[in-house]
Design an enzyme around this catalytic site. Sequence first.
Site, PDB file in Angstrom:
ATOM      1  N   CYS A 251       0.765  -1.235  -0.085  1.00 23.50           N
ATOM      2  CA  CYS A 251      -0.100   0.016   0.047  1.00 23.50           C
ATOM      3  C   CYS A 251       0.982   1.278   0.003  1.00 23.50           C
ATOM      4  CB  CYS A 251      -0.889  -0.076   1.257  1.00 23.50           C
ATOM      5  SG  CYS A 251      -0.123  -0.635   2.780  1.00 23.50           S
TER       6      CYS A 251
ATOM      7  N   HIS B  87      -1.774   6.938   3.399  1.00 24.91           N
ATOM      8  CA  HIS B  87      -0.197   7.244   3.531  1.00 24.91           C
ATOM      9  C   HIS B  87       0.378   8.176   2.821  1.00 24.91           C
ATOM     10  CE1 HIS B  87      -0.607   3.271   5.477  1.00 24.91           C
ATOM     11  NE2 HIS B  87       0.037   2.500   4.349  1.00 24.91           N
TER      12      HIS B  87
HETATM   13  P1  NAP Z   1      -6.756  -7.904   9.530  1.00 27.85           P
HETATM   14  O1  NAP Z   1      -7.467  -6.845   9.731  1.00 27.85           O
HETATM   15  O2  NAP Z   1      -5.954  -8.506  10.531  1.00 27.85           O
HETATM   16  O3  NAP Z   1      -7.522  -9.160   8.711  1.00 27.85           O
HETATM   17  C1  NAP Z   1      -7.429 -10.326   8.401  1.00 27.85           C
HETATM   18  C2  NAP Z   1      -8.342 -11.129   8.022  1.00 27.85           C
HETATM   19  O4  NAP Z   1      -7.809 -12.555   7.733  1.00 27.85           O
HETATM   20  C3  NAP Z   1      -9.398 -11.251   8.943  1.00 27.85           C
HETATM   21  O5  NAP Z   1     -10.677 -11.662   8.127  1.00 27.85           O
HETATM   22  C4  NAP Z   1      -9.197 -12.720   9.568  1.00 27.85           C
HETATM   23  O6  NAP Z   1     -10.511 -13.418   9.973  1.00 27.85           O
HETATM   24  C5  NAP Z   1      -8.473 -13.515   8.489  1.00 27.85           C
HETATM   25  N1  NAP Z   1      -7.746 -14.585   9.195  1.00 27.85           N
HETATM   26  C6  NAP Z   1      -6.776 -14.331  10.145  1.00 27.85           C
HETATM   27  N2  NAP Z   1      -6.342 -15.603  10.544  1.00 27.85           N
HETATM   28  C7  NAP Z   1      -6.734 -16.529   9.537  1.00 27.85           C
HETATM   29  C8  NAP Z   1      -6.718 -18.043   9.549  1.00 27.85           C
HETATM   30  N3  NAP Z   1      -5.882 -18.467  10.240  1.00 27.85           N
HETATM   31  N4  NAP Z   1      -7.610 -18.569   8.589  1.00 27.85           N
HETATM   32  C9  NAP Z   1      -8.289 -17.897   7.787  1.00 27.85           C
HETATM   33  N5  NAP Z   1      -8.493 -16.481   7.789  1.00 27.85           N
HETATM   34  C10 NAP Z   1      -7.644 -15.968   8.907  1.00 27.85           C
HETATM   35  O7  NAP Z   1      -5.728  -7.423   8.186  1.00 27.85           O
HETATM   36  P2  NAP Z   1      -5.940  -6.593   6.902  1.00 27.85           P
HETATM   37  O8  NAP Z   1      -5.236  -5.328   7.488  1.00 27.85           O
HETATM   38  O9  NAP Z   1      -7.263  -6.732   6.672  1.00 27.85           O
HETATM   39  O10 NAP Z   1      -5.088  -7.038   6.027  1.00 27.85           O
HETATM   40  C11 NAP Z   1      -5.186  -8.116   4.964  1.00 27.85           C
HETATM   41  C12 NAP Z   1      -4.247  -8.667   4.222  1.00 27.85           C
HETATM   42  O11 NAP Z   1      -4.122  -7.607   3.053  1.00 27.85           O
HETATM   43  C13 NAP Z   1      -2.937  -8.566   4.775  1.00 27.85           C
HETATM   44  O12 NAP Z   1      -2.170  -9.791   3.948  1.00 27.85           O
HETATM   45  C14 NAP Z   1      -2.011  -7.583   4.427  1.00 27.85           C
HETATM   46  O13 NAP Z   1      -0.730  -7.513   4.363  1.00 27.85           O
HETATM   47  C15 NAP Z   1      -2.946  -6.983   3.261  1.00 27.85           C
HETATM   48  N6  NAP Z   1      -2.775  -5.394   3.043  1.00 27.85           N
HETATM   49  C16 NAP Z   1      -3.232  -4.694   4.120  1.00 27.85           C
HETATM   50  C17 NAP Z   1      -3.355  -3.348   3.749  1.00 27.85           C
HETATM   51  C18 NAP Z   1      -3.890  -2.140   4.704  1.00 27.85           C
HETATM   52  O14 NAP Z   1      -3.905  -1.034   4.438  1.00 27.85           O
HETATM   53  N7  NAP Z   1      -4.334  -2.654   6.061  1.00 27.85           N
HETATM   54  C19 NAP Z   1      -2.897  -2.767   2.732  1.00 27.85           C
HETATM   55  C20 NAP Z   1      -2.421  -3.556   1.742  1.00 27.85           C
HETATM   56  C21 NAP Z   1      -2.121  -5.044   1.818  1.00 27.85           C
HETATM   57  P3  NAP Z   1     -10.870 -13.098  11.752  1.00 27.85           P
HETATM   58  O15 NAP Z   1     -11.665 -11.767  11.527  1.00 27.85           O
HETATM   59  O16 NAP Z   1     -11.925 -14.244  11.634  1.00 27.85           O
HETATM   60  O17 NAP Z   1      -9.957 -13.347  12.529  1.00 27.85           O
END
Ligand code: NAP
Length: 365
Positions: free
Chosen positions: A162, A257
């Site tokens: 991002c 960002h």
């Molecule tokens: P997050 O808020 O921590 O959400 C994680 C998601 O993954 C939740 O739906 C969670 O489900 C699920 N999950 C966690 N452990 C799991 C497991 N063992 N099996 C199956 N599902 C599981 O993370 P996020 O910020 O949304 O980021 C998601 C992805 O996008 C990451 O790979 C991150 O690097 C990428 N990303 C994030 C951003 C950003 O700005 N945040 C930007 C670009 C890319 P539960 O709710 O049930 O725990």
Amino acid sequence: MQKIPVGVLGATGMVGQQYIALLADHPWFEVRYVAASPRSAGKPYAEAVAGRWHLSRSYGKGVGDLMVADANDVQSALAAFKKGDCAFVFSALEMAKDEIKALEEAYAAAGIPVVSNASAHRWTPDVPMLIAEINPHHADIIPQQREQRGWDKGFIVVKPNCSIQSYMTPIWALMQKGYEIRRMFVTTLQAVSGAGYPGVPSLDMIDNIVPYIGGEEEKSEQEPLKILGSVQGGTIVNAPGPLVSAHCNRVPVVDGHTACVSLEFGDKKPSIEEVKAIWAQFRALPQELKLPFAPEQPIIVREEADRPQPRKDRDADKAMAVTVGRIRPCKLFDLRFVGLSHNTVRGAAGGGILNAELLKARGYL
Ligand code: NAP
């Protein structure tokens, strides 16, 4: 037009919620399958996100009643795929990298295309890492990816980190006009939503800046080279430059960002006025194709001395535009500017949706 049914893996997380909200009234796609961790599986979506819905917009009609599946259960997605409820999935999973890698491959092997936000496959040589305005042609490696993996209908496409969104499109616009960029010095000021939920503890963030985000500087220095690379046979070969030096900081901003960037050009150097004109006039394939999530003007130039700012500029043009300002000469290199983009929209879910629209327009979905 009948909408394409889609699934969201990681639908309960920070990025997953953005997908659900942004797709609520999408003209082409409709969310019919949601999956997350075993902690959320088996609950209606509304119950799974109760007390942790982060956005001011709500989820779409009908999504609250969808039963959350376990994202690790590919058979469940395959059953939805066969039933016509999930033609492809957006992946917004946060798990160990090798687990995500294996899981996304299992979906693709089962015939379900994966449009991913996770970093797990960004360095897989036959997986395109797309910014729709910059390297849409990298998608054309998909037939070779399928052939090399023995996949029939499935494939994996990813989007980059991002934090690089705030400056990659501006530098690409200049490169397209024949200006080589030799070196870049970048300092990012990254919002807390970039760390997911619950993310960085509030006591680390309030009244503070954390000058370290694990793995982020390496991603910022390397990912541009793959995006600017070329497709050679069945792999994407990195571009030789520019050389990037990045400092990545977590700051107490919720979304958006910011990047302070200094550029060194090759022998041919544009004037400040020329740079502003190139950025303001830049348009690319998503604009030509009028894709629903494409910003009309991908780069918005602000002339005010104190812009861009996250609160004022992150939502520009559906939160999909990059806003640039403070364009001025640099005493060490040639040119300095500040770029800003919305990390969970342009940098995550919105960028993923735009990639899917591009893939649909090119006949891959
Ligand atoms: P997050 O808020 O921590 O959400 C994680 C998601 O993954 C939740 O739906 C969670 O489900 C699920 N999950 C966690 N452990 C799991 C497991 N063992 N099996 C199956 N599902 C599981 O993370 P996020 O910020 O949304 O980021 C998601 C992805 O996008 C990451 O790979 C991150 O690097 C990428 N990303 C994030 C951003 C950003 O700005 N945040 C930007 C670009 C890319 P539960 O709710 O049930 O725990």
